[in-house]
Design an enzyme around this catalytic site. Structure first.
Site, PDB file in Angstrom:
ATOM      1  N   SER A 248       0.832  -1.204   0.000  1.00  0.00           N
ATOM      2  CA  SER A 248       0.000   0.000   0.000  1.00  0.00           C
ATOM      3  C   SER A 248       0.859   1.242   0.000  1.00  0.00           C
ATOM      4  O   SER A 248       2.011   1.223   0.430  1.00  0.00           O
ATOM      5  CB  SER A 248      -0.921   0.008   1.215  1.00  0.00           C
ATOM      6  OG  SER A 248      -0.224   0.535   2.319  1.00  0.00           O
ATOM      7  N   LYS A 249       0.248   2.295  -0.499  1.00  0.00           N
ATOM      8  CA  LYS A 249       0.940   3.573  -0.568  1.00  0.00           C
ATOM      9  C   LYS A 249       1.383   3.981   0.836  1.00  0.00           C
ATOM     10  O   LYS A 249       2.458   4.537   1.026  1.00  0.00           O
ATOM     11  CB  LYS A 249      -0.020   4.611  -1.152  1.00  0.00           C
ATOM     12  CG  LYS A 249       0.630   5.921  -1.454  1.00  0.00           C
ATOM     13  CD  LYS A 249      -0.401   6.904  -1.958  1.00  0.00           C
ATOM     14  CE  LYS A 249       0.225   8.251  -2.246  1.00  0.00           C
ATOM     15  NZ  LYS A 249      -0.795   9.234  -2.584  1.00  0.00           N
ATOM     16  N   ARG A 250       0.521   3.689   1.804  1.00  0.00           N
ATOM     17  CA  ARG A 250       0.828   4.081   3.175  1.00  0.00           C
ATOM     18  C   ARG A 250       2.133   3.444   3.666  1.00  0.00           C
ATOM     19  O   ARG A 250       2.852   4.013   4.454  1.00  0.00           O
ATOM     20  CB  ARG A 250      -0.332   3.709   4.101  1.00  0.00           C
ATOM     21  CG  ARG A 250      -0.790   4.882   4.912  1.00  0.00           C
ATOM     22  CD  ARG A 250      -2.056   4.577   5.668  1.00  0.00           C
ATOM     23  NE  ARG A 250      -3.185   4.426   4.743  1.00  0.00           N
ATOM     24  CZ  ARG A 250      -4.194   3.580   4.944  1.00  0.00           C
ATOM     25  NH1 ARG A 250      -4.212   2.791   5.993  1.00  0.00           N
ATOM     26  NH2 ARG A 250      -5.178   3.515   4.085  1.00  0.00           N
ATOM     27  N   ASN A 251       2.422   2.237   3.181  1.00  0.00           N
ATOM     28  CA  ASN A 251       3.687   1.590   3.576  1.00  0.00           C
ATOM     29  C   ASN A 251       4.845   2.044   2.688  1.00  0.00           C
ATOM     30  O   ASN A 251       5.912   1.454   2.724  1.00  0.00           O
ATOM     31  CB  ASN A 251       3.576   0.067   3.470  1.00  0.00           C
ATOM     32  CG  ASN A 251       2.547  -0.481   4.428  1.00  0.00           C
ATOM     33  OD1 ASN A 251       2.232   0.152   5.420  1.00  0.00           O
ATOM     34  ND2 ASN A 251       2.019  -1.659   4.125  1.00  0.00           N
ATOM     35  N   GLY A 252       4.600   3.038   1.857  1.00  0.00           N
ATOM     36  CA  GLY A 252       5.659   3.544   0.972  1.00  0.00           C
ATOM     37  C   GLY A 252       5.969   2.576  -0.162  1.00  0.00           C
ATOM     38  O   GLY A 252       7.080   2.558  -0.695  1.00  0.00           O
TER      39      GLY A 252
END
Ligand code: GLU
Length: 472
Positions: A248-252
């Site tokens: 996910s984007k949140r995890n970079g």
């Protein structure tokens, strides 16, 4: 049956690899049946809207060659294809659904509704407005009282439906929340818009992430209330970073754009993600989009989550780089050279040396850094048992190579190679005793892309002689 599938991204400004994979499976299901692939922009969540985001969607699909048959930019018989342009439709259908008993007007304030949520903030809403008669509710609506249209879930027992990937699924009606379908500002929620649009656009197969499985019975209730036939459901497993974490984007984690920026070729990314969650049932791993269209079968989609394996993608990208026509590779490589090469070198020769040896375009700057700047190295590098060289032999060979190369009029890999071989023969040396030291002197590295003559051809005569003279 000719399939009609849709890719329905929200314009978030980011093409998640999992989303692109969904688009690919949608595209393949459509194309495998000679059907149509539709692009629909789901922009009803205005909070998430990002400027320029639709261009990212268009460009990504075009770059990988997944052309759509209908969409916001090209139109079609089922438009508009942007949800924010379809608001009157959702409103009309929401009111119809109320009349049909599939939904009701709800006048609770947001805080009143929130109070009904359980500890996990899941709404198990026992809406007091359910008890308002339709007649009275309509009066309150007409009088201008703020309202939402909320789904009515009054069935008991188990909802069942079939999914191509997960088979028969059962979910208790009790677990379904009476979610909002039309908000007080007149915008639909995803839960409503997807059903209305998929029906009105004649969509035959819905492919989406398996996080939507638990909501599917709610959508089916809406189809049922309207007397519509639900589509074939194809829920796909998540793409994971590792066993515990979603990509996910949140995890970079990487988006399609990030991977391209890291030097991966769009065709390789597409090929790799096709296999993330699907297998062809054969050993074949390299597939063009056209080939995938021929062999894809949604029955071979995997139930279990797929782990995004960058090493495998790198390997595959290397295969694609090697398969590129030379001119195409050279064009791509040239852009990379511009980022670090100030020296005038034979760039075509450099591309010939690099194409068989790199895995991503971003390897180029590192692999070829020695062309721009000769690294400092120790004389010990000249010692090589296999090549039968030591520092003395190396210096002597280099000293012999200098005048021979100075006299060379044609400066090509072949002519340089012949010249260095002649130096060896004429001086009773083995080829390696000349070629190896020359390569070290030109590169300062033990392992290099290409041999002595290839690198000399890249560097050009003047720089080759300068580097050799520095060593001799
Ligand atoms: N807009 C939704 C998303 O981006 C689409 C889901 C679906 O395909 O129905 O997740």
């Amino acid at each position: 049956m000719k399939a009609r599938t849709r890719f329905a991204p929200s314009p978030t400004g980011y093409m998640h690899i999992g989303n692109l994979r969904t688009a690919l499976y949608e595209y393949l299901i459509a194309k495998a049946s000679g059907g149509d692939f539709i692009l629909r922009i789901e922009d009803t969540d205005q909070k998430r809207y990002v400027e320029g985001a639709t261009d990212i969607i268009y460009n990504t699909l075009k770059t990988v060659g997944m052309n759509w048959d209908e969409g916001p930019d090209i139109g079609g018989n089922y438009g508009p294809y942007i949800q924010s342009e379809r608001l009157p439709l959702y409103q009309e259908y929401a009111h119809k659904l109320v009349e049909l008993g599939g939904a009701h007007y709800c006048f609770c304030s947001k805080s009143e509704a929130d109070e009904q949520k359980d500890e996990e903030m899941n709404i198990k809403f026992k809406d007091p407005c359910l008890h308002i008669s339709l007649e009275e509710a309509k009066k309150r609506v007409a009088a201008g009282e703020p309202y939402v249209v909320r789904q009515t879930i009054n069935k008991k027992g188990k909802a069942t439906f079939n999914d191509v990937v997960y088979g028969d699924i059962e979910i208790d009606y009790d677990e379904l929340d009476e979610g909002v379908l039309l908000k007080s500002d007149g915008f639909p929620t995803y839960n409503f818009a997807n059903v209305v649009d998929d029906h009105l656009m004649n969509i035959t197969h819905v492919v989406r992430g398996n996080e939507y499985i638990s909501s599917t019975p709610k959508y089916n209730l809406i189809y049922e209330a309207f007397g519509w036939t639900p589509p074939i459901y194809v829920h796909v497993a998540q793409v994971m970073k590792d066993a515990q974490h979603k990509l996910s984007k949140r995890n970079g984690d990487a988006s399609f754009q990030d991977l391209v920026a890291k030097g991966y070729l769009p065709e390789a990314i597409l090929n790799y993600i096709a296999l993330l969650g699907w297998n062809p049932g054969t050993e074949q791993e390299i597939f063009s989009l056209k080939e995938l269209e021929q062999v894809f079968d949604e029955k071979r989609l995997n139930k279990s989550p797929a782990i995004f394996d960058i090493t495998k993608l790198k390997w595959m990208n290397g295969c694609y780089i090697r398969a590129l026509p030379f001119e195409e590779f050279h064009q791509l490589a040239n852009k990379e050279y511009d980022t670090f090469l100030t020296r005038e070198v034979n760039r075509e020769e450099l591309s010939k040396v690099l194409q068989p040896r790199i895995e991503t375009l971003k390897d180029i700057a590192e692999t070829a850094a020695f062309i721009e700047t000769l690294p400092t190295y120790s004389d010990e590098l000249f010692i090589n048992k296999k090549m039968k060289t030591d520092v003395g032999i190396a210096k002597k060979s280099i000293a012999l190579a200098i005048p021979a190369l100075e006299g060379l009029s044609e400066w090509t890999n072949e002519s340089i190679f012949e010249c260095l071989k002649a130096v060896a023969v004429e001086n009773g040396l083995k080829n390696g005793q000349v070629l190896y030291p020359v390569r070290i002197a030109l590169t300062g590295l033990e392992t290099t892309p290409g041999g002595a003559s290839e690198i000399a051809a890249v560097l050009g005569k003047q720089e080759t002689l300068t580097r050799l003279k520095q060593t001799a």
